[in-house]
Write a protein that holds these residues in place. Structure first.
Motif, PDB file in Angstrom:
ATOM      1  N   LEU A   4      36.356  56.702  64.985  1.00 53.04           N
ATOM      2  CA  LEU A   4      35.529  55.872  64.510  1.00 53.04           C
ATOM      3  C   LEU A   4      36.466  54.307  64.018  1.00 53.04           C
ATOM      4  O   LEU A   4      36.727  54.516  62.914  1.00 53.04           O
ATOM      5  N   LEU A   5      36.374  53.428  64.350  1.00 50.78           N
ATOM      6  CA  LEU A   5      36.429  52.527  63.685  1.00 50.78           C
ATOM      7  C   LEU A   5      35.728  51.002  63.611  1.00 50.78           C
ATOM      8  O   LEU A   5      34.807  50.373  64.114  1.00 50.78           O
ATOM      9  N   VAL A   6      35.224  51.305  62.262  1.00 50.29           N
ATOM     10  CA  VAL A   6      34.033  50.261  61.598  1.00 50.29           C
ATOM     11  C   VAL A   6      35.107  48.515  60.995  1.00 50.29           C
ATOM     12  O   VAL A   6      35.908  48.621  60.000  1.00 50.29           O
ATOM     13  N   SER A   7      34.693  47.466  61.459  1.00 50.40           N
ATOM     14  CA  SER A   7      35.077  46.407  61.508  1.00 50.40           C
ATOM     15  C   SER A   7      34.243  44.986  61.537  1.00 50.40           C
ATOM     16  O   SER A   7      33.588  45.293  61.980  1.00 50.40           O
ATOM     17  N   PRO A   8      34.592  44.276  60.540  1.00 50.91           N
ATOM     18  CA  PRO A   8      33.911  42.970  61.217  1.00 50.91           C
ATOM     19  C   PRO A   8      34.746  42.307  62.393  1.00 50.91           C
ATOM     20  O   PRO A   8      35.670  42.793  63.326  1.00 50.91           O
ATOM     21  N   GLY A   9      34.119  41.241  62.755  1.00 46.95           N
ATOM     22  CA  GLY A   9      34.220  40.513  64.112  1.00 46.95           C
ATOM     23  C   GLY A   9      35.501  39.775  64.461  1.00 46.95           C
ATOM     24  O   GLY A   9      36.485  38.694  65.116  1.00 46.95           O
ATOM     25  N   PHE A  10      36.138  39.604  63.053  1.00 42.52           N
ATOM     26  CA  PHE A  10      37.134  38.410  62.819  1.00 42.52           C
ATOM     27  C   PHE A  10      37.502  37.853  64.004  1.00 42.52           C
ATOM     28  O   PHE A  10      38.868  38.843  63.501  1.00 42.52           O
ATOM     29  N   HIS A  11      38.318  37.008  64.528  1.00 43.02           N
ATOM     30  CA  HIS A  11      39.087  37.036  65.901  1.00 43.02           C
ATOM     31  C   HIS A  11      39.525  38.127  66.377  1.00 43.02           C
ATOM     32  O   HIS A  11      40.324  37.704  67.270  1.00 43.02           O
ATOM     33  N   HIS A  14      39.428  43.962  66.059  1.00 43.08           N
ATOM     34  CA  HIS A  14      39.249  45.273  65.747  1.00 43.08           C
ATOM     35  C   HIS A  14      40.088  45.508  67.103  1.00 43.08           C
ATOM     36  O   HIS A  14      40.341  46.922  67.645  1.00 43.08           O
ATOM     37  N   SER A  15      39.807  44.784  68.577  1.00 41.25           N
ATOM     38  CA  SER A  15      40.709  44.875  69.837  1.00 41.25           C
ATOM     39  C   SER A  15      41.530  45.626  69.958  1.00 41.25           C
ATOM     40  O   SER A  15      42.093  46.810  70.254  1.00 41.25           O
ATOM     41  N   ALA A  16      42.698  44.939  68.885  1.00 39.56           N
ATOM     42  CA  ALA A  16      44.086  45.012  68.441  1.00 39.56           C
ATOM     43  C   ALA A  16      43.623  46.222  67.731  1.00 39.56           C
ATOM     44  O   ALA A  16      44.590  47.645  68.152  1.00 39.56           O
ATOM     45  N   THR A  30      34.293  51.899  68.440  1.00 40.00           N
ATOM     46  CA  THR A  30      34.681  50.452  67.886  1.00 40.00           C
ATOM     47  C   THR A  30      32.558  50.299  66.908  1.00 40.00           C
ATOM     48  O   THR A  30      32.194  49.881  68.398  1.00 40.00           O
ATOM     49  N   HIS A  31      32.270  50.266  66.201  1.00 37.89           N
ATOM     50  CA  HIS A  31      31.412  49.706  65.665  1.00 37.89           C
ATOM     51  C   HIS A  31      31.706  47.918  64.531  1.00 37.89           C
ATOM     52  O   HIS A  31      32.151  48.069  63.849  1.00 37.89           O
ATOM     53  N   VAL A  32      31.133  47.101  65.376  1.00 39.35           N
ATOM     54  CA  VAL A  32      31.294  45.929  64.596  1.00 39.35           C
ATOM     55  C   VAL A  32      30.462  45.492  63.964  1.00 39.35           C
ATOM     56  O   VAL A  32      29.315  44.624  64.165  1.00 39.35           O
ATOM     57  N   TYR A  33      30.218  45.448  62.069  1.00 33.90           N
ATOM     58  CA  TYR A  33      29.321  45.157  61.845  1.00 33.90           C
ATOM     59  C   TYR A  33      28.670  43.937  61.511  1.00 33.90           C
ATOM     60  O   TYR A  33      27.523  44.357  60.555  1.00 33.90           O
TER      61      TYR A  33
END
Length: 334
Positions: A4-11, A14-16, A30-33
């Motif tokens: 589980l990747l928990v990340s802000p959407g910043f640019h 998280h996709s990389a 991926t969860h973009v919090y």
């Protein structure tokens, strides 16, 4: 593993990170919090949270609670075998309790002083990675399990960057007073320069988005996607990487080099990541920067060798695949 990747959407970084994890054989969710769900969701977010906060009529605690609840629910839903949290400083105890028995690591791409984190708050949460060498030393001294992990280049986003040379000296990024001062000095010396980003743009929509009336006098363009920014930097005579009050190296350090741009970096301590004068071009005084800009405009053979060397070094050492391998090792000690 199920990660589980928990990340802000910043640019969209998280996709990389997700792609790098997948390349190492993991099944990634991926969860973009801080994802607010499209234009309507972003507008409602501004009205419900940001506007009251800006006018002093409310805090962002309710927003943090909502983000925490959603992130904790995602843990319950996915039952991960490992968790990678990027930044995560707005997430509360409900989330951290949900992953307490799961191998995990938290990766910080900013200095602690610019986040809501403290060493005391991080202490019980498991391994930490940070782009800041100074923070890594301080956290280690405080007894935390910490790794210094620099940022990286997303080599999958634009596998073959453009090779045009039709752009002036560029800067892509947020507008801060120190950065504006550098660009204004170049304009005053007659160096063709252009800044890109909503903080620089005079477009009415960008002024509204950034809560301002005016715009700087520096030639500017609107926001660019990351892919567009990669091509823009490569198509520039040279591109600026301006840090200011940071000890960690920005994502732009690796992106400009990775795209094969001529990187003008305001850090002499880049040695160890890149070879100064061969792969990137450090400067410390305005007259040095002006001279480098003018030589970059005049000497294409020289800049072509820098472009090739910078890209080669980046692909060999500084992609997200390289960083994820280091982060992955930390799960064994969680």
């Amino acid at each position: 593993m199920r990660v589980l990747l928990v990340s802000p959407g910043f640019h969209g970084y998280h996709s990389a990170i997700s792609a790098a994890l997948v390349a190492r054989g993991h099944d990634v969710t991926t969860h973009v919090y801080d994802d607010h769900g499209g234009l309507a969701g972003r507008t409602w977010h501004q009205l419900r949270h940001q506007l009251p906060h800006r006018v002093g009529a409310g805090s962002l605690r309710r927003l943090a609670r909502e983000e925490t609840t959603r992130a904790a629910a995602m843990v319950d839903q996915t039952r991960p075998q490992a968790v990678l949290v990027v930044k995560g400083d707005r997430l509360g105890e409900q989330f951290w309790a949900a992953i307490r028995r799961v191998p995990r690591i938290t990766w910080l791409y900013d200095e602690l002083r610019r986040t809501q984190w403290t060493s005391e708050r991080l202490q019980p949460l498991g391994p930490v990675a940070t782009y800041s060498a100074l923070d890594a030393a301080d956290l280690h001294a405080a007894g935390l399990d910490v790794r210094h992990v620099p940022l990286a280049f997303d080599h999958r986003l634009v596998p073959t960057p453009t090779r045009r040379r039709d752009q002036p000296v560029t800067f892509v990024g947020a507008r801060y007073p120190s950065r504006e001062h550098v660009l204004a000095a170049l304009v005053a010396e007659g160096v063709p320069v252009r800044a890109y980003g909503r903080d620089w743009s005079g477009h009415p929509v960008d002024r509204l988005r950034t809560w301002r009336v005016g715009a700087p006098s520096i030639p500017a363009g609107r926001d660019r996607s990351r892919a567009e920014a990669y091509d823009l930097m490569t198509a520039s005579v040279a591109t600026l990487n301006l840090h200011g009050d940071q000890d960690g190296f920005t994502m732009r350090t690796f992106e400009a080099a990775g795209t094969g741009a001529v990187e003008l970096i305001d850090r002499a301590d880049v040695e160890g990541l890149y070879e100064p004068g061969v792969e990137v071009l450090p400067w410390s005084q305005p007259d040095e920067l002006v001279e480098l800009c003018r030589r970059s405009m005049a000497d294409r053979a020289w800049t072509d060798t820098i472009r090739a060397a910078a890209r080669s070094r980046t692909l060999a050492e500084h992609t997200f695949d390289h960083r994820v391998a280091v982060l992955e090792d930390a799960w064994d000690t969680a």
